[in-house]
Design a protein around this motif. Structure first.
Motif, PDB file in Angstrom:
ATOM      1  N   VAL A   1      -0.151   5.893 -10.080  1.00 33.36           N
ATOM      2  CA  VAL A   1       0.831   5.095  -9.353  1.00 33.36           C
ATOM      3  C   VAL A   1       0.669   3.666  -9.856  1.00 33.36           C
ATOM      4  O   VAL A   1      -0.405   3.069  -9.712  1.00 33.36           O
ATOM      5  CB  VAL A   1       0.617   5.162  -7.829  1.00 33.36           C
TER       6      VAL A   1
ATOM      7  N   VAL B   1      -0.948   7.425  -3.015  1.00 29.62           N
ATOM      8  CA  VAL B   1      -0.569   6.181  -2.357  1.00 29.62           C
ATOM      9  C   VAL B   1      -1.210   6.212  -0.978  1.00 29.62           C
ATOM     10  O   VAL B   1      -1.075   7.199  -0.248  1.00 29.62           O
ATOM     11  CB  VAL B   1       0.965   6.059  -2.221  1.00 29.62           C
TER      12      VAL B   1
ATOM     13  N   VAL C   1       3.708  -0.410  -6.027  1.00 24.25           N
ATOM     14  CA  VAL C   1       4.085  -0.087  -4.646  1.00 24.25           C
ATOM     15  C   VAL C   1       4.796  -1.315  -4.068  1.00 24.25           C
ATOM     16  O   VAL C   1       4.457  -2.447  -4.406  1.00 24.25           O
ATOM     17  CB  VAL C   1       2.862   0.285  -3.766  1.00 24.25           C
TER      18      VAL C   1
ATOM     19  N   THR D   1       7.490   3.556  -4.560  1.00 26.75           N
ATOM     20  CA  THR D   1       6.366   3.688  -5.479  1.00 26.75           C
ATOM     21  C   THR D   1       6.893   4.054  -6.854  1.00 26.75           C
ATOM     22  O   THR D   1       7.947   4.657  -6.993  1.00 26.75           O
ATOM     23  CB  THR D   1       5.378   4.782  -5.016  1.00 26.75           C
TER      24      THR D   1
ATOM     25  N   HIS E   1       2.635  11.784  -6.544  1.00 29.36           N
ATOM     26  CA  HIS E   1       2.653  11.533  -7.984  1.00 29.36           C
ATOM     27  C   HIS E   1       1.641  12.441  -8.676  1.00 29.36           C
ATOM     28  O   HIS E   1       0.533  12.641  -8.175  1.00 29.36           O
ATOM     29  CB  HIS E   1       2.303  10.077  -8.292  1.00 29.36           C
TER      30      HIS E   1
ATOM     31  N   ALA F   1      -0.162  -1.225   1.305  1.00 26.84           N
ATOM     32  CA  ALA F   1      -0.042  -0.014   0.491  1.00 26.84           C
ATOM     33  C   ALA F   1      -0.838  -0.210  -0.791  1.00 26.84           C
ATOM     34  O   ALA F   1      -0.887  -1.303  -1.352  1.00 26.84           O
ATOM     35  CB  ALA F   1       1.414   0.275   0.164  1.00 26.84           C
ATOM     36  N   SER F   2      -1.458   0.879  -1.244  1.00 24.37           N
ATOM     37  CA  SER F   2      -2.161   0.862  -2.521  1.00 24.37           C
ATOM     38  C   SER F   2      -1.795   2.112  -3.302  1.00 24.37           C
ATOM     39  O   SER F   2      -1.541   3.166  -2.730  1.00 24.37           O
ATOM     40  CB  SER F   2      -3.673   0.788  -2.304  1.00 24.37           C
ATOM     41  N   GLY F   3      -1.747   1.967  -4.613  1.00 31.91           N
ATOM     42  CA  GLY F   3      -1.449   3.092  -5.486  1.00 31.91           C
ATOM     43  C   GLY F   3      -2.545   3.225  -6.518  1.00 31.91           C
ATOM     44  O   GLY F   3      -3.022   2.228  -7.054  1.00 31.91           O
TER      45      GLY F   3
ATOM     46  N   LEU G   1       8.833   2.613   1.804  1.00 33.07           N
ATOM     47  CA  LEU G   1       7.858   2.260   0.778  1.00 33.07           C
ATOM     48  C   LEU G   1       8.338   2.847  -0.542  1.00 33.07           C
ATOM     49  O   LEU G   1       8.616   4.037  -0.625  1.00 33.07           O
ATOM     50  CB  LEU G   1       6.479   2.818   1.140  1.00 33.07           C
TER      51      LEU G   1
ATOM     52  N   VAL H   1      -1.643   3.988   2.633  1.00 33.34           N
ATOM     53  CA  VAL H   1      -1.246   2.855   3.467  1.00 33.34           C
ATOM     54  C   VAL H   1      -2.380   2.613   4.455  1.00 33.34           C
ATOM     55  O   VAL H   1      -2.786   3.511   5.193  1.00 33.34           O
ATOM     56  CB  VAL H   1       0.091   3.113   4.192  1.00 33.34           C
TER      57      VAL H   1
ATOM     58  N   SER I   1       3.165  -5.157   3.717  1.00 34.87           N
ATOM     59  CA  SER I   1       4.443  -5.078   4.427  1.00 34.87           C
ATOM     60  C   SER I   1       4.800  -6.489   4.891  1.00 34.87           C
ATOM     61  O   SER I   1       3.928  -7.358   5.009  1.00 34.87           O
ATOM     62  CB  SER I   1       4.346  -4.126   5.625  1.00 34.87           C
TER      63      SER I   1
END
Length: 167
Positions: free
Chosen positions: A150, A130, A153, A164, A146, A122-124, A162, A132, A115
């Protein structure tokens, strides 16, 4: 002082001084290839995402590991049989990867993004989740939106939204 963060196919993490190509650090960071890297807005922390299922935070000045962020490594809690393509079948019904038409992918982390204020990461993942994280390593929230991987992000400029993207 512009720096370039690099993640490699063999799991190494490198930080290079862009103007001189001087290698500031080069560490073996992951067990598999690095899919995404992101430097925090203050330049002090590097986040990496890997196909090994880990998302890690590093000191961006010396390469010391700060946190191994857990959440996408659901394979530690799932039982399945892998076929020759690495696809999972005969899954444990409690596995977060279920819902992939009877097959699920090995949970790697595909993307990371900070951010703008640096208070969230954030990770996907390939697990379709996802997450955070707070920079202290705690999970702020987890989104199961999803049905497949993902792939990207991104936070909005004000940090309140956010975005994605996935398959």
């Amino acid at each position: 002082m512009s720096r370039l963060a690099i993640g490699t196919l063999n799991g190494r993490i490198k930080m290079i001084m862009a103007s001189t190509n001087e290698v500031l650090f080069d560490v073996q960071g992951h067990r598999s290839y690095v899919k995404s890297v992101a430097i925090s807005p203050d330049g002090q922390t590097l986040a990496t995402a890997s196909d090994d299922g880990c998302c890690k935070l590093w000191n961006a000045n010396d390469g010391a590991e700060v946190f191994n962020l857990r959440g996408h490594d659901s394979r530690m809690h799932c039982l399945c049989t892998l076929d020759e393509d690495g696809m999972c079948y005969q899954q444990d019904p409690n596995c977060p990867n279920k819902g992939h038409g009877g097959k699920g992918k090995h949970p790697g982390v595909m993307a990371v993004a900070w951010s703008i204020d640096g208070h969230s990461l954030a990770s996907g993942g390939k697990d379709g989740v996802v997450i955070v994280f707070h920079p202290n390593g705690s999970i702020v929230y987890r989104l199961h939106r999803h049905s497949e991987s993902v792939l990207a992000v991104a936070f909005s400029p004000d940090g309140r939204k956010l975005a994605t993207a996935g398959m």
